[in-house]
Design a protein around this motif. Structure first.
Motif, PDB file in Angstrom:
ATOM      1  N   ASP A  25       0.806  -1.225   0.000  1.00 14.38           N
ATOM      2  CA  ASP A  25       0.000   0.000   0.000  1.00 14.38           C
ATOM      3  C   ASP A  25       0.834   1.267   0.000  1.00 14.38           C
ATOM      4  O   ASP A  25       0.289   2.366  -0.071  1.00 14.38           O
ATOM      5  CB  ASP A  25      -0.976   0.006   1.188  1.00 14.38           C
ATOM      6  CG  ASP A  25      -0.275  -0.036   2.531  1.00 14.38           C
ATOM      7  OD1 ASP A  25       0.835  -0.596   2.597  1.00 14.38           O
ATOM      8  OD2 ASP A  25      -0.836   0.478   3.517  1.00 14.38           O
ATOM      9  N   ASP A  51      -3.680  -2.212  -2.963  1.00  9.39           N
ATOM     10  CA  ASP A  51      -4.535  -2.764  -1.919  1.00  9.39           C
ATOM     11  C   ASP A  51      -4.881  -4.212  -2.256  1.00  9.39           C
ATOM     12  O   ASP A  51      -4.571  -4.701  -3.345  1.00  9.39           O
ATOM     13  CB  ASP A  51      -5.814  -1.927  -1.746  1.00  9.39           C
ATOM     14  CG  ASP A  51      -6.629  -1.808  -3.026  1.00  9.39           C
ATOM     15  OD1 ASP A  51      -6.993  -2.861  -3.600  1.00  9.39           O
ATOM     16  OD2 ASP A  51      -6.920  -0.678  -3.454  1.00  9.39           O
ATOM     17  N   GLY A  52      -5.519  -4.879  -1.311  1.00 11.93           N
ATOM     18  CA  GLY A  52      -5.798  -6.295  -1.477  1.00 11.93           C
ATOM     19  C   GLY A  52      -6.744  -6.613  -2.613  1.00 11.93           C
ATOM     20  O   GLY A  52      -6.529  -7.565  -3.375  1.00 11.93           O
ATOM     21  N   LEU A  71       1.416  -7.641   4.230  1.00 15.43           N
ATOM     22  CA  LEU A  71       0.280  -8.071   5.049  1.00 15.43           C
ATOM     23  C   LEU A  71      -0.646  -6.926   5.413  1.00 15.43           C
ATOM     24  O   LEU A  71      -1.858  -7.072   5.379  1.00 15.43           O
ATOM     25  CB  LEU A  71       0.784  -8.758   6.330  1.00 15.43           C
ATOM     26  CG  LEU A  71       1.488 -10.104   6.146  1.00 15.43           C
ATOM     27  CD1 LEU A  71       1.797 -10.718   7.504  1.00 15.43           C
ATOM     28  CD2 LEU A  71       0.648 -11.066   5.319  1.00 15.43           C
ATOM     29  N   GLN A  72      -0.073  -5.786   5.777  1.00 17.47           N
ATOM     30  CA  GLN A  72      -0.878  -4.631   6.165  1.00 17.47           C
ATOM     31  C   GLN A  72      -1.099  -3.745   4.947  1.00 17.47           C
ATOM     32  O   GLN A  72      -0.155  -3.181   4.404  1.00 17.47           O
ATOM     33  CB  GLN A  72      -0.185  -3.856   7.282  1.00 17.47           C
ATOM     34  CG  GLN A  72      -0.047  -4.643   8.574  1.00 17.47           C
ATOM     35  CD  GLN A  72      -1.381  -5.068   9.143  1.00 17.47           C
ATOM     36  OE1 GLN A  72      -2.257  -4.227   9.379  1.00 17.47           O
ATOM     37  NE2 GLN A  72      -1.558  -6.355   9.377  1.00 17.47           N
ATOM     38  N   LEU A  73      -2.365  -3.618   4.537  1.00 13.41           N
ATOM     39  CA  LEU A  73      -2.652  -2.919   3.282  1.00 13.41           C
ATOM     40  C   LEU A  73      -3.644  -1.774   3.457  1.00 13.41           C
ATOM     41  O   LEU A  73      -4.360  -1.424   2.525  1.00 13.41           O
ATOM     42  CB  LEU A  73      -3.199  -3.920   2.250  1.00 13.41           C
ATOM     43  CG  LEU A  73      -2.247  -5.052   1.865  1.00 13.41           C
ATOM     44  CD1 LEU A  73      -2.946  -6.047   0.949  1.00 13.41           C
ATOM     45  CD2 LEU A  73      -1.002  -4.504   1.195  1.00 13.41           C
ATOM     46  N   SER A  75      -6.900   0.248   4.212  1.00 14.24           N
ATOM     47  CA  SER A  75      -8.322  -0.075   4.200  1.00 14.24           C
ATOM     48  C   SER A  75      -8.588  -1.262   3.273  1.00 14.24           C
ATOM     49  O   SER A  75      -7.781  -1.605   2.419  1.00 14.24           O
ATOM     50  CB  SER A  75      -9.132   1.138   3.733  1.00 14.24           C
ATOM     51  OG  SER A  75      -8.742   1.538   2.436  1.00 14.24           O
ATOM     52  N   ASP A  78      -7.004  -7.329   4.055  1.00  6.70           N
ATOM     53  CA  ASP A  78      -5.574  -7.322   4.340  1.00  6.70           C
ATOM     54  C   ASP A  78      -4.855  -8.343   3.464  1.00  6.70           C
ATOM     55  O   ASP A  78      -5.462  -9.029   2.634  1.00  6.70           O
ATOM     56  CB  ASP A  78      -5.306  -7.592   5.818  1.00  6.70           C
ATOM     57  CG  ASP A  78      -5.778  -8.973   6.271  1.00  6.70           C
ATOM     58  OD1 ASP A  78      -6.205  -9.779   5.417  1.00  6.70           O
ATOM     59  OD2 ASP A  78      -5.723  -9.248   7.484  1.00  6.70           O
ATOM     60  N   THR A 152       7.063  -8.787   4.343  1.00  7.88           N
ATOM     61  CA  THR A 152       6.496  -7.914   5.355  1.00  7.88           C
ATOM     62  C   THR A 152       7.508  -7.621   6.456  1.00  7.88           C
ATOM     63  O   THR A 152       8.603  -8.197   6.478  1.00  7.88           O
ATOM     64  CB  THR A 152       5.240  -8.581   5.972  1.00  7.88           C
ATOM     65  OG1 THR A 152       4.610  -7.696   6.892  1.00  7.88           O
ATOM     66  CG2 THR A 152       5.618  -9.870   6.681  1.00  7.88           C
ATOM     67  N   ASP A 159       0.736 -13.880  12.673  1.00  9.33           N
ATOM     68  CA  ASP A 159       0.852 -13.475  11.269  1.00  9.33           C
ATOM     69  C   ASP A 159       1.388 -14.620  10.411  1.00  9.33           C
ATOM     70  O   ASP A 159       0.879 -14.889   9.323  1.00  9.33           O
ATOM     71  CB  ASP A 159       1.784 -12.262  11.141  1.00  9.33           C
ATOM     72  CG  ASP A 159       1.136 -10.980  11.605  1.00  9.33           C
ATOM     73  OD1 ASP A 159      -0.070 -10.797  11.348  1.00  9.33           O
ATOM     74  OD2 ASP A 159       1.814 -10.165  12.226  1.00  9.33           O
ATOM     75  N   ARG A 272      -3.237 -10.358  16.734  1.00 10.10           N
ATOM     76  CA  ARG A 272      -4.504 -10.123  16.043  1.00 10.10           C
ATOM     77  C   ARG A 272      -5.576 -11.124  16.457  1.00 10.10           C
ATOM     78  O   ARG A 272      -6.302 -11.693  15.635  1.00 10.10           O
ATOM     79  CB  ARG A 272      -4.294 -10.160  14.523  1.00 10.10           C
ATOM     80  CG  ARG A 272      -3.432  -9.003  14.047  1.00 10.10           C
ATOM     81  CD  ARG A 272      -3.190  -9.046  12.551  1.00 10.10           C
ATOM     82  NE  ARG A 272      -2.408  -7.903  12.120  1.00 10.10           N
ATOM     83  CZ  ARG A 272      -1.080  -7.806  12.258  1.00 10.10           C
ATOM     84  NH1 ARG A 272      -0.409  -8.820  12.755  1.00 10.10           N
ATOM     85  NH2 ARG A 272      -0.440  -6.721  11.871  1.00 10.10           N
TER      86      ARG A 272
END
Length: 275
Positions: A25, A51-52, A71-73, A75, A78, A152, A159, A272
């Protein structure tokens, strides 16, 4: 005259590059990866996603060999969910990619046809030809879902487990050297798994001394704990006794390897476990 199959020089046989789709992202990170991978022999970046959802759509349309996934994308979905959807793409022909491959390999295909018609292609040629088409065509021609290689900064047990369960072929940390990344991409394209050393260490540690997972009731209590509720308030909210809450908290602490309420919430967020 076309030389017999056994007289061909493998060094002059064209090799299709590994086709890679980037998903991160951060535009700056994508630009850096694009520049880095452009310097690698035999690797070609064919698309970028921020984004995903875009990654899933491009993976379905372009059928890359490898999707390099953060992994973190931000909004939307994910990287874990994007990995799951990409790994689950149906096997089908991607017509545009197939046509491009056909054009690139037209000369070799014609030569193989002539050899077969002339009776010069023996059993070994057929095996090599089929193996080559299978390895080169997987992904680009849609014969199977693209391989996802996670790249990542996150290396928590949660994760790693979620990514592998979602179908990731490999898991790399962004601190890896460029040569390690290139090698991992080539390995992923061939269906081989690659893990960063710290990730492999965590996986082995889990296998040697696995911790039991939290029960649904323990997750409920953990969620209430994260809201800042006291034991009495948690008991009222879940219609259980205060003593039962204390018993569950003790088990939660043991499973998460902590000894305080704040520690439990912190680890739960890191792994998470909370919605």
């Amino acid at each position: 005259m076309t030389p017999p199959a056994g007289d061909r020089d493998p060094a002059h046989t064209p090799v299709r590059p590994v086709r890679v789709l980037l998903c991160d992202d951060h535009a700056v990170v994508r630009a850096g990866l694009l520049a880095l991978l452009s310097s690698a022999h035999g690797i070609e970046v064919i698309g970028e996603a921020g984004d995903g959802e875009e990654a899933v759509a491009l993976a379905a349309a372009l059928r890359p060999d490898v999707v390099l996934m953060d992994l973190q994308l931000g909004s939307g979905i994910d990287g874990i969910e994007a990995t799951r959807r990409i790994a689950g793409l149906p096997e089908r022909e991607a017509e545009g990619a197939a046509e491009r491959d056909d054009e690139r390999e037209a000369g070799r295909a014609d030569r193989r046809d002539v050899e077969r018609e002339a009776g010069r292609a023996d059993g070994r040629d057929v095996e090599r030809d089929a193996a080559g088409r299978g390895a080169a065509g997987r992904g680009a021609t849609g014969r199977g879902a693209p391989h996802v290689l996670v790249l990542t900064t996150y290396d928590t047990d949660a994760d790693i487990n979620r990514a592998i369960e979602a179908g990731a072929t490999g898991y790399l940390l962004k601190a890896e050297r460029p040569e390690e990344l290139f090698s991992a991409i080539r390995a992923a394209a061939a269906g081989r798994s690659t893990l960063s050393a710290p990730v492999a260490h965590r996986v082995l540690a889990q296998m040697r001394s696995p911790r039991p997972g939290l029960t649904d009731r323990e997750l409920d209590i953990l969620g209430q704990l994260a809201r800042g509720l006291s034991n009495r308030e948690i008991a009222r909210a879940l219609f259980i006794s205060e003593a039962t809450v204390k018993t569950h908290l003790g088990r939660i602490y043991d499973k998460l390897g902590v000894d305080t309420r704040a520690g439990a919430v912190s680890v739960a967020k890191e792994q998470r476990l909370l919605p």
